[in-house]
Design an enzyme around this catalytic site. Structure first.
Site, PDB file in Angstrom:
ATOM      1  N   HIS A   2      34.859  45.854  41.818  1.00  0.00           N
ATOM      2  CA  HIS A   2      34.113  44.788  41.144  1.00  0.00           C
ATOM      3  C   HIS A   2      34.591  43.446  41.664  1.00  0.00           C
ATOM      4  O   HIS A   2      35.510  43.382  42.484  1.00  0.00           O
ATOM      5  CB  HIS A   2      34.216  44.905  39.628  1.00  0.00           C
ATOM      6  CG  HIS A   2      35.588  44.716  39.048  1.00  0.00           C
ATOM      7  ND1 HIS A   2      36.656  45.515  39.362  1.00  0.00           N
ATOM      8  CD2 HIS A   2      36.067  43.818  38.150  1.00  0.00           C
ATOM      9  CE1 HIS A   2      37.725  45.122  38.689  1.00  0.00           C
ATOM     10  NE2 HIS A   2      37.393  44.079  37.947  1.00  0.00           N
ATOM     11  N   HIS A  31      35.805  40.686  40.033  1.00  0.00           N
ATOM     12  CA  HIS A  31      36.808  39.890  39.327  1.00  0.00           C
ATOM     13  C   HIS A  31      37.812  39.366  40.359  1.00  0.00           C
ATOM     14  O   HIS A  31      38.233  40.097  41.252  1.00  0.00           O
ATOM     15  CB  HIS A  31      37.560  40.772  38.319  1.00  0.00           C
ATOM     16  CG  HIS A  31      37.249  40.469  36.888  1.00  0.00           C
ATOM     17  ND1 HIS A  31      37.409  41.404  35.895  1.00  0.00           N
ATOM     18  CD2 HIS A  31      36.814  39.336  36.264  1.00  0.00           C
ATOM     19  CE1 HIS A  31      37.076  40.860  34.730  1.00  0.00           C
ATOM     20  NE2 HIS A  31      36.708  39.614  34.927  1.00  0.00           N
ATOM     21  N   ASP A  91      40.969  38.903  40.440  1.00  0.00           N
ATOM     22  CA  ASP A  91      42.243  39.585  40.732  1.00  0.00           C
ATOM     23  C   ASP A  91      42.061  40.799  41.643  1.00  0.00           C
ATOM     24  O   ASP A  91      43.041  41.341  42.153  1.00  0.00           O
ATOM     25  CB  ASP A  91      42.988  39.973  39.435  1.00  0.00           C
ATOM     26  CG  ASP A  91      42.193  40.878  38.514  1.00  0.00           C
ATOM     27  OD1 ASP A  91      40.998  40.610  38.293  1.00  0.00           O
ATOM     28  OD2 ASP A  91      42.772  41.865  38.011  1.00  0.00           O
ATOM     29  N   HIS A  92      40.812  41.192  41.886  1.00  0.00           N
ATOM     30  CA  HIS A  92      40.548  42.333  42.771  1.00  0.00           C
ATOM     31  C   HIS A  92      40.040  41.908  44.154  1.00  0.00           C
ATOM     32  O   HIS A  92      39.924  42.745  45.043  1.00  0.00           O
ATOM     33  CB  HIS A  92      39.544  43.286  42.111  1.00  0.00           C
ATOM     34  CG  HIS A  92      40.108  43.955  40.906  1.00  0.00           C
ATOM     35  ND1 HIS A  92      40.390  45.304  40.843  1.00  0.00           N
ATOM     36  CD2 HIS A  92      40.493  43.450  39.703  1.00  0.00           C
ATOM     37  CE1 HIS A  92      40.911  45.602  39.653  1.00  0.00           C
ATOM     38  NE2 HIS A  92      40.977  44.489  38.950  1.00  0.00           N
ATOM     39  N   HIS A 102      32.789  47.977  32.586  1.00  0.00           N
ATOM     40  CA  HIS A 102      33.767  46.881  32.469  1.00  0.00           C
ATOM     41  C   HIS A 102      33.032  45.668  31.891  1.00  0.00           C
ATOM     42  O   HIS A 102      33.336  44.538  32.204  1.00  0.00           O
ATOM     43  CB  HIS A 102      34.314  46.597  33.877  1.00  0.00           C
ATOM     44  CG  HIS A 102      35.483  45.672  33.959  1.00  0.00           C
ATOM     45  ND1 HIS A 102      36.512  45.651  33.057  1.00  0.00           N
ATOM     46  CD2 HIS A 102      35.798  44.725  34.888  1.00  0.00           C
ATOM     47  CE1 HIS A 102      37.414  44.736  33.437  1.00  0.00           C
ATOM     48  NE2 HIS A 102      36.989  44.156  34.535  1.00  0.00           N
ATOM     49  N   ASP A 115      38.738  48.730  37.036  1.00  0.00           N
ATOM     50  CA  ASP A 115      38.814  48.335  35.622  1.00  0.00           C
ATOM     51  C   ASP A 115      37.606  48.923  34.893  1.00  0.00           C
ATOM     52  O   ASP A 115      36.468  48.589  35.207  1.00  0.00           O
ATOM     53  CB  ASP A 115      38.769  46.807  35.486  1.00  0.00           C
ATOM     54  CG  ASP A 115      39.983  46.114  36.072  1.00  0.00           C
ATOM     55  OD1 ASP A 115      40.944  46.816  36.448  1.00  0.00           O
ATOM     56  OD2 ASP A 115      39.966  44.877  36.154  1.00  0.00           O
ATOM     57  N   HIS A 125      48.054  48.529  37.685  1.00  0.00           N
ATOM     58  CA  HIS A 125      47.463  47.290  37.152  1.00  0.00           C
ATOM     59  C   HIS A 125      47.814  47.195  35.666  1.00  0.00           C
ATOM     60  O   HIS A 125      46.980  46.897  34.814  1.00  0.00           O
ATOM     61  CB  HIS A 125      45.944  47.420  37.388  1.00  0.00           C
ATOM     62  CG  HIS A 125      45.050  46.294  36.990  1.00  0.00           C
ATOM     63  ND1 HIS A 125      44.811  45.945  35.684  1.00  0.00           N
ATOM     64  CD2 HIS A 125      44.278  45.457  37.710  1.00  0.00           C
ATOM     65  CE1 HIS A 125      43.929  44.949  35.630  1.00  0.00           C
ATOM     66  NE2 HIS A 125      43.598  44.631  36.856  1.00  0.00           N
TER      67      HIS A 125
HETATM   68 ZN    ZN Z   1      38.277  43.352  36.096  1.00  0.00          ZN
HETATM   69 ZN    ZN Z   2      41.640  43.682  37.057  1.00  0.00          ZN
END
Ligand code: ZN
Ligand code: ZN
Length: 275
Positions: free
Chosen positions: A62, A64, A66-67, A152, A175, A239
């Site tokens: 995805h 986001h 942080d990914h 998510h 996630d 994570h």
């Molecule tokens: Zn996420």
């Molecule tokens: Zn994440």
């Protein structure tokens, strides 16, 4: 071993000296696949003996931050370290093309400098984006990657991946809370890698933004329940939210153990699990 998984980053969005951002390396059938590209991914790839020019594909669960926040580093380093012009296949949910396009805009001055400076660098970075929903997304040299929709929300669409090689299978869930797509991917899998959250800890943080994260991540209990329901062999916790204390592995594992009899791995950066 048919498939090796190396946890490149087991961290969450809060920076940590020992945990890089979300990223997992999968090596199978001679293929080198990167799942997600969070903070510090190129350093951790180096720690696993891989440079971006060796990657056959990048797959995103995805969008986001942080990914994906170091995806630009993967793209740039793959480009400047390749001896010949090569594409970098990137698979991700709808929206990935928009992200990569914006990233290339950000990189434009750098690309200009390097192409002008190096006579032997006559091409620009060539990320090749395929937006995926479900079904087979990659199949080569006996390695098959299947995607399915995860949950998510309100982040959507999101996908998880199942990698199959020589009769073995691993799942990179990303996630997600438990859902039908996740169960489909995990059914009978040898290894299930799940991003997890301790809701008992998060509920203690007096900040709305933290509380909100409980809604859309699997708790350790939910991950263990998914592993049991889907008859998975090994559950890998990654994570971790919130960032665990250095000696917390046994405590996290014990919570999962109450719901799942199989092998449980509490992930740290550069841990490798094979099947
Ligand atoms: Zn996420
Ligand atoms: Zn994440």
């Amino acid at each position: 071993m048919a498939i090796d998984i190396t946890l490149l980053g087991t961290g969450n969005p809060i920076p940590d000296r020992d945990r890089a951002g979300a990223a997992t390396l999968v090596r199978a059938g001679g293929k080198t696949l990167l799942f997600d590209a969070g903070r510090g991914v190129c350093m951790r790839l180096a720690g696993a003996g891989v440079v971006p020019a060796m990657l056959d594909a990048v797959l995103l669960t995805h969008l986001h931050s942080d990914h994906i926040c170091d995806l630009n580093d993967v793209v740039t380093t793959q480009w400047v370290m390749s001896q010949v012009e090569r594409q970098l296949p990137i698979y991700g949910p709808p929206g990935t093309a928009e992200v990569v396009e914006g990233m290339l805009t950000m990189l434009r001055p750098d690309v200009r400098y390097r192409v002008a400076h190096h006579a032997d660098l006559t091409w620009e970075p060539r990320p090749d984006v395929t937006e995926v929903h479900s079904g087979v997304v990659f199949e080569d040299a006996g390695v098959r990657v299947v995607a399915a929709a995860t949950d998510h929300r309100p982040v959507e669409p999101t996908v998880g991946f199942r990698i199959e090689c020589e009769g073995k299978s691993v799942v990179i869930a990303g996630d997600t809370v438990p859902c039908a797509g996740l169960d489909e991917l995990c059914s009978g899998a040898d290894i299930y890698v799940q991003t997890v959250l301790r809701d008992d800890f998060v509920r203690l943080v007096p900040m709305q933004r933290f509380q909100d994260t409980i809604d859309y991540h699997s708790t350790v209990v939910q991950a263990a329940e998914t592993a049991k329901r889907c008859d998975v062999r090994t559950l890998v916790l990654t994570h971790q939210i919130p960032t665990p204390a250095p000696d917390a592995a046994d405590e996290w594992t014990a919570i999962a153990r109450e719901h799942f009899d199989g092998e449980i791995v509490f992930g740290n950066d550069l841990d490798t699990v094979s099947v």
